[in-house]
Scaffold this active site. Structure first.
Site, PDB file in Angstrom:
ATOM      1  CE  LYS A  47       4.367  -3.637 -18.890  1.00 62.21           C
ATOM      2  NZ  LYS A  47       4.936  -2.450 -18.212  1.00 62.21           N
ATOM      3  CG  HIS A 276     -10.261  -5.889 -34.818  1.00 64.80           C
ATOM      4  ND1 HIS A 276      -9.079  -6.552 -35.091  1.00 64.80           N
ATOM      5  CD2 HIS A 276      -9.986  -5.039 -33.799  1.00 64.80           C
ATOM      6  CE1 HIS A 276      -8.135  -6.094 -34.270  1.00 64.80           C
ATOM      7  NE2 HIS A 276      -8.655  -5.187 -33.482  1.00 64.80           N
ATOM      8  CG  LEU A 425     -23.956 -23.383 -28.240  1.00 62.94           C
ATOM      9  CD1 LEU A 425     -23.950 -24.543 -27.259  1.00 62.94           C
ATOM     10  CD2 LEU A 425     -23.367 -23.848 -29.563  1.00 62.94           C
TER      11      LEU A 425
END
Length: 517
Positions: A47, A276, A425
């Protein structure tokens, strides 16, 4: 120019990569019937992540409604319409009329099949539904493409994969494909990960398996190789001669919030660091691949992981925030870390002696994910300004995507004083109006294109577990203890002491402020 007619005409350039890329890698977009099957369709991941990503791809024209059909499969007994109602609220902003119109067309592409995850009967029904769609689309049989997205707990992967293999494969011998997308966690340690790999690997080829790590879909993680290998001035700096230490940091300012029972089985190292942050480390530390082909890039990532030396206990600090055990689903004597700082050392020519500090924690004083590369002191510092801080190159992955370089400049005025400033940046300012895609959108699109560059290969997964499994087992046995820390703090003070010992110099008095538009 039209052949022989002498007339000019304009041809619409393909939006698919650039021509030289297509020439070199032979990647031409496929056409024909595409069935996307979301297993675990009634769950949270589907979902909140999978369906929204599919909807955004549809809205941007990457999923052609004449070719694509989406199937939801789960145990819950609901109708097509009930599934659509369940996900509708996650997909659009109700005030955006254009999105609402696109949504109703998108939802019509979704069909729901309910059934158990371990019985052929349910998957046979799913296969029939997919085949009906393929026949209705009446595309040539060779181009039937089937993508199975497992938004499920890993415990059911083996049985689901077995059912897909038995009942739901693309049956055409003229081409097309069947691909499987699996989510982390891929096991809890080396042994369980290898067991899972061999169960899935016994059913599908490595080229059909897409192990998703959504960090690899983040804009600034994908920028890493471009930064490193397309810019001349980084090339000579990116090594042990110039870099003092590298930090890869993930911080959240909230706790486990209702996921305590699930989290307690895994802990922060399995949840964030082993996958990760380690993937980000690979991209920061790897050598230049011989080309951009996915296998060449993944080969270099594996080499870096193989060069990591075993983690030493005195280079690990674990923490657990006060209040974590108040969650009724968490045992009162839990030693599960909600915070960890661990130092990895890479034994090769480029990185010998440079600590890679991986740090992740929940219930801290800020929310961010970043890569922080700290350079060595300037030798023979005539300005006596080293106390202000070292040069650092920071890549901020989230929130407020940016990259900035901290450097020392003369403070404007009549005096010769130095001050820390930055070259900046910031994406929100530099790329105004450019929507940065969600990681899941990018990775699902890669799966459809058959590009495995941003997915974890089996041997890569194995080496990643080899690095962390001994430490994880020591934690599980209670040999390495979690230090309590206050919710909303920086984490245990021992972690800052470890950073200092590793040679990280904190900059005092300078704070990077994202520029406002």
């Amino acid at each position: 120019m039209g052949s022989g007619s002498g007339q000019w005409h304009v041809e619409k350039r393909s939006t698919f990569r650039n021509d030289s890329f297509v020439r070199e890698y032979g990647t031409v977009p496929e056409t024909g019937c595409l069935s996307i099957v979301v297993l675990g369709a009634s769950g949270d991941l589907a979902k909140k992540k999978t369906f929204p990503a599919l909807f955004n791809l549809y809205r941007q024209g990457f999923l052609n409604p004449d070719e694509v059909h989406i199937f939801g499969y789960a145990r819950t007994k609901i109708s097509d319409e009930e599934l659509r109602d369940r996900i509708r609220g996650y997909l659009v902003d109700k005030n955006n009329a254009e999105q609402v119109e696109a949504l109703s067309k998108f939802l019509q592409l979704i069909k729901y099949v309910s059934g158990p995850y371990d019985s052929e009967e349910g998957f046979q029904r799913l296969d029939n539904a997919i085949s009906e769609h393929e026949i209705a689309k009446n595309s040539s049989e060779g181009s039937f493409r089937r993508l199975f997205y497992l938004a499920l707990p890993p415990s059911v992967y083996p049985s689901v994969c077995k059912m897909i293999k038995t009942c739901c494969m693309n049956k055409s011998d003229l081409g097309g494909w069947t691909r499987i997308v699996v989510e982390k966690p891929f096991g809890k340690d080396l042994e369980s990960a290898e067991q899972l790999s061999s169960q899935i690997g016994g059913l599908f080829d490595e080229s059909q398996i897409y192990r998703i790590d959504h960090y690899l879909g983040k804009e600034l993680v994908q920028n890493m190789l471009v930064l490193r290998f397309a810019n001349r001035f980084f090339l000579p700096l990116w090594n042990r001669d110039n870099i003092e230490n590298v930090q890869i940091v993930f911080r959240e300012d909230f706790g486990t919030e209702g996921r305590g029972g699930y989290f307690d089985e895994y802990g922060i190292i399995r949840d964030i660091i082993q996958n990760h942050l380690l993937q980000v480390l690979c991209l920061v530390a790897m050598e230049k691949p011989i080309s951009l082909k996915p296998e060449h890039i993944r080969d270099e990532k594996v080499k870096v992981l193989q060069s990591v030396v075993p983690i030493s206990d005195d280079e690990v600090v674990l923490g657990q925030y006060e209040g974590y055990r108040d969650d009724p689903t968490v045992p009162n004597d839990s030693n599960t870390p909600t915070f960890a700082t661990t130092i990895l050392r890479i034994h090769n020519e480029r990185w010998e002696g440079v600590p890679f500090i991986l740090k992740a924690g929940k219930a801290l004083n800020s929310r961010k994910a970043e890569i922080r590369i700290q350079f060595k002191d300037v030798p023979g510092d005539i300005f006596k300004c080293q106390k202000q801080g070292r040069n650092e190159f920071v890549i901020r992955l989230q929130p407020s995507e940016a990259m900035y370089m901290k450097l020392t400049v003369k403070q404007p005025g009549l005096e010769m004083n130095t001050v820390q400033s930055e070259l900046d940046l910031s994406y929100g300012q530099r790329y105004q109006g450019v929507a940065i895609p969600e990681a899941y959108e990018r990775l699902i699109l890669d799966t459809i294109k058959g590009d495995q560059q941003h997915f974890v290969r089996r041997d890569e997964l194995k080496v990643a577990w080899e690095i962390f499994t001994p430490l994880l087992h020591r934690i599980d046995r209670g040999e390495v203890k979690s230090i309590p820390y206050k919710s909303g703090s920086r984490g245990p003070k021992e972690a800052d002491q470890l950073l200092e010992k590793a040679g990280y110099l904190q900059t005092h008095g300078y704070i990077w402020i994202p520029p406002t538009l």
